[in-house]
Design an enzyme around this catalytic site. Structure first.
Site, short mmCIF file in Angstrom:
data_model
loop_
_atom_site.label_atom_id
_atom_site.label_comp_id
_atom_site.label_asym_id
_atom_site.label_seq_id
_atom_site.Cartn_x
_atom_site.Cartn_y
_atom_site.Cartn_z
N GLN A 207 86.26 52.56 27.36
CA GLN A 207 86.76 51.89 26.15
C GLN A 207 88.27 51.72 26.25
OE1 GLN A 207 88.66 53.59 23.54
NE2 GLN A 207 88.71 51.81 22.19
N SER A 208 88.78 50.58 25.77
CA SER A 208 90.21 50.27 25.79
C SER A 208 90.72 50.26 27.22
CB SER A 208 90.97 51.26 24.91
OG SER A 208 92.30 50.84 24.68
#
Length: 555
Positions: A207-208
């Site tokens: 994520q990210s």
């Protein structure tokens, strides 16, 4: 064979025969024997945890800033029953910070009917802007996911200057943190079968900055054959924050040394710089990094053996020059909604943008010489503010920041990738308490950056816990179960909806293609839609096509 070795062999033999094989807390890997522990989830499901397995040698001394090397073997049983050190992170004061941090954690289910079948694997790469983040159990507990009978691997990788310092040559080529990730992927492939995982069924996810990292690993052809699928949540190598120009990276490297010793003259010599920085205490380097605005990030490396990125990421995706595996990719509905937590600051931001429209042009949008910069700026400004009611303008600035910082690049990544691979796109729109962000503003959507992992992983640190699901609304818990079902279905079957089920409202999630840009909107209901973030995305495509200098690196 000495007495100790005989005892170890006996212990493994005893456990193998006394328990079902799934209960073994001793596992043999290429480097030696590892001892794990048993953990019981809140729903009384027991799983095995092996925390702190070294996948590379500690990157100390002459290994600082360099690519990782394989770990040495050990003689005694490795005690892997607690979280390992974490890597140095910018602006962190964790007592567990250390350069000796290249470890991974493996969590394995205990199957009710264990017949020796190997199960699929989810390897998670944390986010944090390439400058912070950890794989601590309290941040990424596997308890929820492991109930779906998959193996979970979480990894550490070097951050900040330790992971991404680059002199834009072969002396400190850069991307050490990405090379750590690649080493952890290879280690998992080589050893996961000993833990009950299937090496032919590994999905890498993040994520990210973790998602951008997954994207970079897809661009790294040295990973070919090491995983069969990928999940990118709210991040891509095309994001502006996931990449640093080589000139800036070299300037950063010398600036870092100057912050430590301003009187030292390195004569713009990379050898002298490396020699100096490898002798400095790690804490001093870590502290100096906090005093520099620029953050070290992934770079395009000069050609050399071991380089993992030597061409523009946009070009690689456009040309299909990446590892073509089925992929889930998507974003949250309003990645920058947290900007509305301080309305005074947001109002000031709006006023600055309205007064100086050139601010609407992202820093990676290099305007063609023949183009009129004022026209470009006004066009982007009008896309978000023209004919918008005054009470919605701050919400629309949030929308602009979300799109220009996160969403547009992720959608472009999807369009490029889906020409060559099976891609499932999603928009996470469910705004629940479990996401732990309670910010809304008129004119903007509702789900902030980094809310989604809280529906997937058990988090139990001092600031937030989702361990007890009973304290959340029923719709939050339903979304939690839906997201886990979709993601683990994909890990198992390469299809998030292999068959209609009531939990998922009997939907079939269609693949995304440039001609049919289908996506799943994950809200209170699961709805199939088309053209994510339309018409804004289409406007950005037009802006880049008409006015941006080519070739592109990010988007």
């Amino acid at each position: 064979m000495n007495l100790y070795s005989l005892l170890v062999v006996f212990e493994i033999f005893f456990l193998n025969n006394f328990f079902a094989s799934g209960y073994n807390e001793l596992v043999s890997v290429q480097q030696g024997i590892v001892r794990g522990r048993l953990i019981t989830t809140s729903t009384n499901k027991t799983f095995r945890a092996f925390q702190g397995i070294p996948y590379a040698e500690p990157p100390l001394g002459s290994l600082r800033f360099q690519a990782p090397i394989p770990p040495k073997s050990w003689e005694n049983t490795l005690n892997a029953t607690e979280d390992p050190n974490v890597c140095y992170a910018i602006d962190s004061d964790s007592p567990k910070e250390s350069e000796d941090c290249l470890y991974l954690n493996i969590y394995t289910p205990i199957l009710d009917n264990d017949n020796g079948t190997k199960v699929p694997v989810l390897l998670w790469i944390y986010g944090g802007g390439f400058s912070h983040g950890t794989s601590l159990y309290s941040n990424f507990g596997p308890d929820f996911l492991i109930e779906k009978d998959i193996v979970i691997v979480t990894i550490n990788y070097r951050l900040g200057p330790f992971g991404f310092l680059s002199t834009a040559d072969t002396i400190i080529p850069g991307n050490a943190g990405l090379k750590d990730q690649a080493a952890a992927i290879k280690y998992t492939f080589d050893n996961i079968e000993s833990f009950g995982g299937d090496p032919t069924k590994i999905t890498i996810a993040g994520q990210s900055a973790g998602a951008a990292s997954v994207g970079y690993q897809l661009l790294n052809q040295q990973n070919q054959g090491l995983f069969r699928a990928a999940i990118l949540e709210s991040g891509s190598p095309l994001n502006i924050w996931s990449f640093l120009d080589s000139n800036l990276s070299r300037s950063y490297a010398f600036d870092l040394a100057a912050k430590i010793n301003g009187s030292q003259d390195f004569a713009n010599n990379s050898y002298q710089l490396l020699n100096y920085l490898q002798k400095i205490d790690a804490k001093i380097i870590d502290e100096a990094a906090t005093r520099i605005i620029i953050r070290p990030l992934p770079v395009i490396e000069v050609e050399h053996e071991g380089a993992i990125l030597t061409n523009r990421q946009y070009t690689l995706l456009k040309d299909g020059d990446f590892i073509r595996v089925p992929t889930i990719i998507g974003t949250n509905s309003e990645e920058e909604i947290h900007q509305a937590a301080n309305l005074t600051n947001l109002k000031n931001t709006l006023e600055k943008y309205e007064k100086t429209p050139e601010k609407f042009i992202p820093s990676d949008f290099i305007v063609k010489q023949e183009a009129n910069i004022s026209l470009v700026a006004d066009s982007i400004k009008n896309c978000y503010l023209l004919n918008v009611a005054d009470d919605e303008k701050m919400g629309h600035i949030v929308k602009f920041l979300s799109h220009s910082t996160f969403t547009t690049a992720v959608i472009k990544h999807t369009y490029l990738m889906s020409q060559y691979s099976d891609v499932y796109f999603y928009m996470f729109s469910y705004d629940g308490i479990m996401g732990n962000v309670n910010v809304t503003i008129k004119g903007a959507d509702g789900v902030d950056h980094a809310e989604d992992p809280k529906y997937l992983f058990m988090k139990s640190d001092s600031s937030y816990s989702n361990e007890d699901l009973s304290k959340f609304p029923a719709e939050d818990v339903l979304t939690h179960y839906r997201l886990i079902e979709l993601w683990t279905n994909f890990v198992k079957y390469l299809n998030p909806t292999p068959e209609p089920v009531d939990l998922l409202q009997n939907i079939t999630w269609p693949m995304f293609s440039p001609n049919e840009p289908n996506y799943l909107d994950i809200d209170k209901n699961l709805i199939i839609r088309q053209k994510p973030k339309s018409p804004y995305y289409e406007s950005w495509v037009r802006f880049y096509d008409e006015w941006a200098e080519n070739p592109l690196t990010t988007f």
